[in-house]
Write an enzyme that holds these catalytic residues in place. Structure first.
Site, short mmCIF file in Angstrom:
data_model
loop_
_atom_site.label_atom_id
_atom_site.label_comp_id
_atom_site.label_asym_id
_atom_site.label_seq_id
_atom_site.Cartn_x
_atom_site.Cartn_y
_atom_site.Cartn_z
N ASP A 1 -10.92 2.46 4.02
CA ASP A 1 -11.15 1.02 3.87
C ASP A 1 -12.65 0.71 3.72
O ASP A 1 -13.02 -0.39 3.33
CB ASP A 1 -10.62 0.27 5.12
CG ASP A 1 -9.35 -0.53 4.83
OD1 ASP A 1 -9.08 -0.80 3.64
OD2 ASP A 1 -8.64 -0.87 5.79
N LYS B 1 0.84 -1.20 0.00
CA LYS B 1 0.00 0.00 0.00
C LYS B 1 0.87 1.26 0.00
O LYS B 1 0.60 2.23 -0.69
CB LYS B 1 -0.94 -0.03 1.22
CG LYS B 1 -2.03 -1.10 1.07
CD LYS B 1 -2.77 -1.44 2.35
CE LYS B 1 -3.70 -2.64 2.12
NZ LYS B 1 -4.37 -3.11 3.34
N GLN C 1 -4.57 -1.83 9.76
CA GLN C 1 -4.42 -3.11 9.08
C GLN C 1 -4.99 -4.24 9.95
O GLN C 1 -4.64 -4.37 11.12
CB GLN C 1 -2.93 -3.37 8.77
CG GLN C 1 -2.67 -4.64 7.98
CD GLN C 1 -3.25 -4.62 6.57
OE1 GLN C 1 -3.19 -3.62 5.86
NE2 GLN C 1 -3.84 -5.74 6.16
#
Ligand code: NAP
Length: 293
Positions: A119, A52, A96
């Site tokens: 997200d 990412k 994460q």
């Protein structure tokens, strides 16, 4: 059979985003900024976060990685989330997953400001997605819809079977494909571990999305001729052949399923790169304040 090249489509999308960022910066705007919180040092999470950050560099975003130890308290993790919520330079951020077992994942997800939740996991973004309101769509399902569209795969009127009903992949995927939108209009069957006679469903499917996390679960005798198969699974298995000592396995037994398909995604190089491209796309939307004004 045509292989769906997620890596290529992801790089194309990132190229388009990079051009837009160049123009934004040239006209005096600041660079979009994505931050990531990484708890512990799980090998898989390290790899995903590194990809990412690399993608941020590719498109000209600023990025920040915040590392916290495996034994961080929920209180301290929440503090890190609040700091990013209040940091005006950060447009969007992710925590994460998975998190260590002593931390309640829902508390963390709900603490992220919806306008920075790139997200798309916060209940507000999930609810807005269900209601067809502007929102950040969860990156993996969003990436899959983009892939189907890039390959001009018709969804309207098709029967789609989604295997797996997680909040981050299977459930939002089933909702997106069933929507009355250009990239939806499927008739969707959502399967899970309690589904009886799974093959009776998959054998009727025009499109199968496999998101359960069991390597090589989908076999040739579960798929009809000409089906489109999207493999979301990424399980790290030990491998002596690879330099890193492991390789990624999908949920589809690729060698026997691929010859029956009209289209299929490989692992790696299919859905994974699209998840990253979608996250970058969501961060650009956050920087432009297009979803939450
Ligand atoms: P998850 O939260 O573990 O959910 C797995 C789902 O599969 C559950 O709904 C479970 O059913 C269902 N399931 C388990 N065994 C089954 C069986 N025998 N038959 C039918 N359904 C079964 O997993 P996830 O987070 O959605 O992730 C799934 C896979 O995708 C993993 O390999 C993950 O690493 C991968 N992934 C990849 C990306 C990417 O970017 N490529 C992104 C996210 C996830 P129940 O609900 O009944 O337990």
């Amino acid at each position: 059979m045509q292989l769906i090249d997620g890596k290529k489509i992801s790089l194309q999308l990132q190229e388009t985003i990079a051009k837009e960022v160049e123009q934004m910066v040239a006209s005096g705007a600041k660079k979009p900024h994505l931050a990531a919180i990484l708890v512990g040092n799980d090998g898989g999470s390290e790899t995903y976060v590194a990809s990412k950050i690399k993608a941020c560099e590719r498109v000209g975003f600023n990025s920040t990685l915040i590392r916290l130890p495996d034994n961080v308290t929920e209180e301290n993790l929440l503090k890190a989330v609040h700091d990013l919520n209040n940091n005006h330079d950060v447009d969007g951020f992710i925590v994460q997953l998975p998190l260590p077992r002593h931390i309640n994942e829902h508390n963390i997800i709900e603490a992220v400001k919806p306008s920075k939740d790139v997200d798309g996991f916060h209940p507000i973004n999930v609810g807005r997605m269900v209601l067809n309101l502007p929102c950040y769509v969860s990156a993996t399902p969003y990436g899959i819809v983009h892939l189907l569209s890039a390959y001009k795969i018709e969804t309207s009127g098709k029967h789609c079977v989604v295997i797996g009903r997680s909040h981050i992949v299977g459930s939002p995927m089933s909702i997106l494909l069933a929507k009355n939108t250009a990239l939806g209009n499927c008739t969707v069957t959502l399967c899970h571990s309690k589904t009886k006679d799974l093959s009776s469903h998959t054998l009727k499917a025009d499109i199968i999305i496999c998101a359960l996390g069991i390597p090589e679960f989908l076999k040739a005798d579960m798929v009809k001729e000409g089906a489109v198969v999207i493999d979301v699974g990424t399980t790290r298995v030990v491998s002596a052949e690879s330099k890193t000592g492991f390789k990624l396995k999908g949920d589809v037994k690729f060698d026997v399923v691929a010859p029956k398909c009209s289209y299929i995604t490989p692992v790696p190089g299919g859905v994974g790169p699209m998840t990253i491209a979608s996250l970058i796309q969501n961060t650009l939307l956050a920087a432009k304040k297009e979803i939450y004004k």
